[in-house]
Every structure is written in structure tokens, then in C-alpha cells.
Design a protein around this motif. Sequence first.
Motif, PDB file in Angstrom:
ATOM      1  N   HIS A 116       0.894  -1.190   0.135  1.00 43.96           N
ATOM      2  CA  HIS A 116       0.192  -0.002  -0.044  1.00 43.96           C
ATOM      3  C   HIS A 116       0.887   1.127   0.117  1.00 43.96           C
ATOM      4  O   HIS A 116       2.015   1.275   0.614  1.00 43.96           O
ATOM      5  CB  HIS A 116      -0.929   0.204   1.309  1.00 43.96           C
ATOM      6  N   TRP A 117       0.335   2.260  -0.774  1.00 45.87           N
ATOM      7  CA  TRP A 117       1.189   3.442  -0.844  1.00 45.87           C
ATOM      8  C   TRP A 117       0.825   4.368   0.491  1.00 45.87           C
ATOM      9  O   TRP A 117      -0.214   4.674   0.886  1.00 45.87           O
ATOM     10  CB  TRP A 117       0.773   4.431  -2.072  1.00 45.87           C
ATOM     11  N   GLU A 118       1.973   5.070   1.095  1.00 47.74           N
ATOM     12  CA  GLU A 118       1.787   5.689   2.169  1.00 47.74           C
ATOM     13  C   GLU A 118       2.872   6.830   2.326  1.00 47.74           C
ATOM     14  O   GLU A 118       3.794   6.807   1.342  1.00 47.74           O
ATOM     15  CB  GLU A 118       2.035   5.032   3.507  1.00 47.74           C
ATOM     16  N   PHE A 119       2.858   7.809   3.327  1.00 45.09           N
ATOM     17  CA  PHE A 119       3.977   8.938   3.132  1.00 45.09           C
ATOM     18  C   PHE A 119       5.007   7.913   4.277  1.00 45.09           C
ATOM     19  O   PHE A 119       4.787   7.225   5.168  1.00 45.09           O
ATOM     20  CB  PHE A 119       3.339   9.995   4.128  1.00 45.09           C
ATOM     21  N   PRO A 120       6.356   8.269   3.989  1.00 42.01           N
ATOM     22  CA  PRO A 120       7.340   7.494   4.834  1.00 42.01           C
ATOM     23  C   PRO A 120       7.253   7.940   6.084  1.00 42.01           C
ATOM     24  O   PRO A 120       7.131   9.011   6.395  1.00 42.01           O
ATOM     25  CB  PRO A 120       8.558   7.752   4.036  1.00 42.01           C
ATOM     26  N   GLY A 121       7.967   7.123   7.052  1.00 46.40           N
ATOM     27  CA  GLY A 121       8.093   7.493   8.390  1.00 46.40           C
ATOM     28  C   GLY A 121       8.243   6.091   9.321  1.00 46.40           C
ATOM     29  O   GLY A 121       8.180   5.162   8.794  1.00 46.40           O
ATOM     30  N   GLY A 122       8.123   6.284  10.495  1.00 52.26           N
ATOM     31  CA  GLY A 122       8.208   5.159  11.467  1.00 52.26           C
ATOM     32  C   GLY A 122       8.147   5.438  12.643  1.00 52.26           C
ATOM     33  O   GLY A 122       7.864   6.388  13.373  1.00 52.26           O
ATOM     34  N   LYS A 123       8.051   4.337  13.752  1.00 52.54           N
ATOM     35  CA  LYS A 123       7.887   4.396  15.067  1.00 52.54           C
ATOM     36  C   LYS A 123       8.936   5.294  16.045  1.00 52.54           C
ATOM     37  O   LYS A 123       9.880   5.641  15.390  1.00 52.54           O
ATOM     38  CB  LYS A 123       8.049   2.996  15.777  1.00 52.54           C
ATOM     39  N   ILE A 124       8.304   6.062  16.755  1.00 55.01           N
ATOM     40  CA  ILE A 124       9.050   7.065  17.685  1.00 55.01           C
ATOM     41  C   ILE A 124       9.434   6.149  18.593  1.00 55.01           C
ATOM     42  O   ILE A 124       8.842   5.462  19.478  1.00 55.01           O
ATOM     43  CB  ILE A 124       8.048   8.233  18.152  1.00 55.01           C
ATOM     44  N   GLU A 125      10.874   6.065  18.935  1.00 55.14           N
ATOM     45  CA  GLU A 125      11.610   5.285  19.951  1.00 55.14           C
ATOM     46  C   GLU A 125      11.392   5.970  21.259  1.00 55.14           C
ATOM     47  O   GLU A 125      11.371   7.353  21.310  1.00 55.14           O
ATOM     48  CB  GLU A 125      13.001   4.690  19.602  1.00 55.14           C
ATOM     49  N   PRO A 126      11.640   5.497  22.280  1.00 52.29           N
ATOM     50  CA  PRO A 126      11.577   5.957  23.680  1.00 52.29           C
ATOM     51  C   PRO A 126      12.588   7.041  23.661  1.00 52.29           C
ATOM     52  O   PRO A 126      13.759   6.847  23.194  1.00 52.29           O
ATOM     53  CB  PRO A 126      11.919   4.748  24.596  1.00 52.29           C
ATOM     54  N   GLY A 127      12.098   8.396  24.379  1.00 54.74           N
ATOM     55  CA  GLY A 127      13.196   9.145  24.359  1.00 54.74           C
ATOM     56  C   GLY A 127      13.598  10.140  23.121  1.00 54.74           C
ATOM     57  O   GLY A 127      14.037  11.107  23.376  1.00 54.74           O
ATOM     58  N   GLU A 128      12.617   9.817  22.097  1.00 54.20           N
ATOM     59  CA  GLU A 128      12.839  10.528  20.976  1.00 54.20           C
ATOM     60  C   GLU A 128      11.683  11.673  20.738  1.00 54.20           C
ATOM     61  O   GLU A 128      10.434  11.306  20.896  1.00 54.20           O
ATOM     62  CB  GLU A 128      12.761   9.773  19.523  1.00 54.20           C
ATOM     63  N   THR A 129      12.068  12.808  20.162  1.00 48.49           N
ATOM     64  CA  THR A 129      10.868  13.711  19.916  1.00 48.49           C
ATOM     65  C   THR A 129      10.401  13.167  18.216  1.00 48.49           C
ATOM     66  O   THR A 129      11.161  12.219  17.578  1.00 48.49           O
ATOM     67  CB  THR A 129      11.521  15.104  19.794  1.00 48.49           C
ATOM     68  N   VAL A 130       9.222  13.861  17.965  1.00 49.21           N
ATOM     69  CA  VAL A 130       8.838  13.462  16.536  1.00 49.21           C
ATOM     70  C   VAL A 130       9.800  13.795  15.518  1.00 49.21           C
ATOM     71  O   VAL A 130      10.181  12.988  14.577  1.00 49.21           O
ATOM     72  CB  VAL A 130       7.544  14.246  16.303  1.00 49.21           C
TER      73      VAL A 130
ATOM     74  N   PHE B   5       8.807   4.048  -4.919  1.00 52.95           N
ATOM     75  CA  PHE B   5       8.490   5.498  -4.688  1.00 52.95           C
ATOM     76  C   PHE B   5       8.034   5.925  -5.856  1.00 52.95           C
ATOM     77  O   PHE B   5       8.041   5.583  -7.002  1.00 52.95           O
ATOM     78  CB  PHE B   5       9.626   6.283  -4.147  1.00 52.95           C
ATOM     79  N   ALA B   6       7.195   7.273  -5.713  1.00 48.97           N
ATOM     80  CA  ALA B   6       6.669   7.870  -6.503  1.00 48.97           C
ATOM     81  C   ALA B   6       6.225   9.279  -6.235  1.00 48.97           C
ATOM     82  O   ALA B   6       5.741   9.448  -5.023  1.00 48.97           O
ATOM     83  CB  ALA B   6       5.288   7.292  -7.039  1.00 48.97           C
ATOM     84  N   TRP B   7       6.693  10.261  -6.916  1.00 55.14           N
ATOM     85  CA  TRP B   7       6.581  11.647  -6.634  1.00 55.14           C
ATOM     86  C   TRP B   7       4.818  11.759  -7.411  1.00 55.14           C
ATOM     87  O   TRP B   7       4.602  11.612  -8.633  1.00 55.14           O
ATOM     88  CB  TRP B   7       7.356  12.516  -7.374  1.00 55.14           C
ATOM     89  N   GLN B   8       3.975  12.485  -6.599  1.00 51.76           N
ATOM     90  CA  GLN B   8       2.742  12.452  -6.931  1.00 51.76           C
ATOM     91  C   GLN B   8       2.099  13.911  -6.896  1.00 51.76           C
ATOM     92  O   GLN B   8       2.659  14.683  -6.271  1.00 51.76           O
ATOM     93  CB  GLN B   8       1.928  11.509  -6.021  1.00 51.76           C
ATOM     94  N   GLN B   9       1.093  14.047  -7.482  1.00 52.91           N
ATOM     95  CA  GLN B   9       0.106  15.126  -7.304  1.00 52.91           C
ATOM     96  C   GLN B   9      -1.234  14.835  -7.303  1.00 52.91           C
ATOM     97  O   GLN B   9      -1.697  13.559  -7.433  1.00 52.91           O
ATOM     98  CB  GLN B   9       0.398  16.029  -8.432  1.00 52.91           C
ATOM     99  N   LEU B  10      -2.199  15.584  -6.963  1.00 54.29           N
ATOM    100  CA  LEU B  10      -3.785  15.204  -7.003  1.00 54.29           C
ATOM    101  C   LEU B  10      -4.304  15.223  -8.624  1.00 54.29           C
ATOM    102  O   LEU B  10      -3.976  16.103  -9.150  1.00 54.29           O
ATOM    103  CB  LEU B  10      -4.643  16.066  -6.161  1.00 54.29           C
ATOM    104  N   PRO B  11      -5.001  14.058  -8.613  1.00 48.97           N
ATOM    105  CA  PRO B  11      -5.152  13.080  -7.822  1.00 48.97           C
ATOM    106  C   PRO B  11      -4.016  12.036  -7.890  1.00 48.97           C
ATOM    107  O   PRO B  11      -3.306  11.836  -9.074  1.00 48.97           O
ATOM    108  CB  PRO B  11      -6.411  12.430  -8.408  1.00 48.97           C
ATOM    109  N   VAL B  12      -3.626  11.248  -7.087  1.00 43.59           N
ATOM    110  CA  VAL B  12      -2.573  10.387  -6.976  1.00 43.59           C
ATOM    111  C   VAL B  12      -3.012   9.248  -7.987  1.00 43.59           C
ATOM    112  O   VAL B  12      -4.089   8.880  -8.037  1.00 43.59           O
ATOM    113  CB  VAL B  12      -2.071   9.798  -5.680  1.00 43.59           C
ATOM    114  N   THR B  13      -1.959   8.708  -8.455  1.00 40.98           N
ATOM    115  CA  THR B  13      -2.134   7.587  -9.809  1.00 40.98           C
ATOM    116  C   THR B  13      -1.738   6.369  -9.373  1.00 40.98           C
ATOM    117  O   THR B  13      -2.068   5.360  -9.878  1.00 40.98           O
ATOM    118  CB  THR B  13      -1.331   7.836 -10.881  1.00 40.98           C
ATOM    119  N   VAL B  14      -1.111   6.203  -8.176  1.00 42.93           N
ATOM    120  CA  VAL B  14      -0.785   4.899  -7.513  1.00 42.93           C
ATOM    121  C   VAL B  14      -1.897   4.294  -6.538  1.00 42.93           C
ATOM    122  O   VAL B  14      -2.736   5.015  -5.870  1.00 42.93           O
ATOM    123  CB  VAL B  14       0.815   5.056  -6.586  1.00 42.93           C
ATOM    124  N   THR B  15      -1.844   2.784  -6.500  1.00 43.91           N
ATOM    125  CA  THR B  15      -2.874   2.138  -5.880  1.00 43.91           C
ATOM    126  C   THR B  15      -2.200   0.998  -5.367  1.00 43.91           C
ATOM    127  O   THR B  15      -1.524   0.462  -5.777  1.00 43.91           O
ATOM    128  CB  THR B  15      -4.124   1.838  -6.793  1.00 43.91           C
TER     129      THR B  15
END
Length: 161
Positions: A54-68, A125-135
Motif C-alpha cells: 500500500h502507498w503511504e507517506f514515509p516514516g516510522g515508530k518513535i523510539e523511547p526518548g525521541e521527539t517526533v 517510490f513515486a512523486w505524486q500530485q492530486l489525484p494520485v495515480t498509484v494504488t
Amino acid sequence: MNHAPAQVHVVDPHLARPVASSRPWVDVAVGVLVQADGRFLLTTRPPGKAYEGHWEFPGGKIEPGETVGQALARELFEELGITLLGEAEPMQTLHMDYPHALVQLNFCQVTQWQGELQMREGQQFAWQQLPVTVTPVLPGTVPVLQWFASERGFQGATHSA
């Protein structure tokens, strides 16, 4: 996160979930990378993870003691091989109830980074604009697409269902 949020988006409500009290909230830092021309980066969920592909914005879990911000910088380097320049701008926070986890998504807009994108977890990865074309688009991504539509005066569907 120790308290129930005011609004929770339930994903795939027909699927079974563990007992609520045994499901802690997982804090996640999410990077909305936006280029000068307004295109934004979407990546696929890596192989072997829930909602793989599934397509999403990248990121991940915040570890203990870390800020966003610290978690986001670490995750973008680990996943994409890029280094943030300056601070990411907090956007919004969403609470998602997925069958596999309760997730607090802390979205931050990123407009400055260095390095070439490297898909270090086997994702695409894909650079997108609205409407996104990836599914398919991960449900937690949809509200950000709707925020972009509102900000940019975009009319119509933001993505294919």
C-alpha cells in the motif's frame, strides 16, 4: 499516549481485533516530503509488513526518548537514505485503529533534505500530485490527500479507491 483520543479512524472494521486493553498506541513520525513544484513523495509499505504494497507517506515508530522530529530524521535516513535540513513542520495528528495496531500518526511537512532517494527496505517510490495515480493507498494517507485538496483548491477524488 496514555489516553483515548477524541476521534479515531477505524480501518477495515469487519476484521477481528485483539482486546482493546491489550492494544497500546504506537506513536509514529510521518514525513510529507513536498518538492518546490508541489509534488509529494509516496512510498510502498515494505514486504512482510501489514498492508504490504500500500502507498503511504514515509516514516516510522518513535523510539523511547525521541521527539517526533528526531524520529522522523532517523526514519527518513534509515528508509530513504536522505538527511533532513532544518526542522520538519508539524501538520496534524491522526489516530488510526488498524486491525494489527492502534497508531498515532504525527504528520510533518518536509521541504528541505539532501541526498538521493534510496529504497533501503525494498519499497517503491513515486512523486505524486492530486489525484494520485498509484494504488492501493493506505487509509492513513487519505486524510493528508484531503488536506492537500483543501489547501490547493482541488476538486474531485484525491485517489482511486
